[in-house]
Enzyme design. Sequence first.
Site, mmCIF file in Angstrom:
data_model
loop_
_atom_site.group_PDB
_atom_site.id
_atom_site.type_symbol
_atom_site.label_atom_id
_atom_site.label_comp_id
_atom_site.label_asym_id
_atom_site.label_seq_id
_atom_site.Cartn_x
_atom_site.Cartn_y
_atom_site.Cartn_z
ATOM 1 N NE ARG A 194 -11.996 12.073 -15.565
ATOM 2 C CZ ARG A 194 -13.061 12.080 -15.532
ATOM 3 N NH1 ARG A 194 -14.093 12.670 -15.593
ATOM 4 N NH2 ARG A 194 -13.509 10.368 -16.627
ATOM 5 C CE LYS A 233 -2.609 11.112 -12.190
ATOM 6 N NZ LYS A 233 -1.430 9.882 -12.084
ATOM 7 C CE1 TYR A 258 -5.865 10.868 -11.874
ATOM 8 C CE2 TYR A 258 -6.639 12.002 -14.458
ATOM 9 C CZ TYR A 258 -6.447 11.312 -13.919
ATOM 10 O OH TYR A 258 -4.632 10.376 -15.224
ATOM 11 C CG ASP A 272 -1.838 1.510 1.841
ATOM 12 O OD1 ASP A 272 -1.852 1.807 0.528
ATOM 13 O OD2 ASP A 272 -3.164 0.966 1.868
#
Length: 128
Positions: free
Chosen positions: A94, A101, A97, A8
Amino acid sequence: GIQIRVLDVTKKEQIENLAKEIERIDVLCNIAGFVHHGTILECEEPDWNFTMNLNVRSMYLMIKTFLPKMLKQKSGNIINMSSVASSVKGVVNRCVYSTSKAAVIGLTKSVAADFIEQGIRCNCICPG
């Protein structure tokens, strides 16, 4: 000669335990990630925290743990998975996200600039 381990990547202790098992590392690929769908209005704080933890913090933990081994070897390659949905291009629904990124791109550029003189390459891939 490739060795693969499962862990993990959001758990610092698991990463550190893995690092104790590995004597030499030539390539570190940070590719774990999560895509949250929605605008900022549809992104609740737990969604934000989970996404940033998995998409960005995990790369920080992996690099910080394994970079000293690469520096000792005077060589190594770090590959981070980003996306065009980032600082490269805005993408509908998005929000978190794309934010995560974009952070990956910033992290990659920082590590690349700081350690290229010591023989470490750091690049990111931006599919899409």
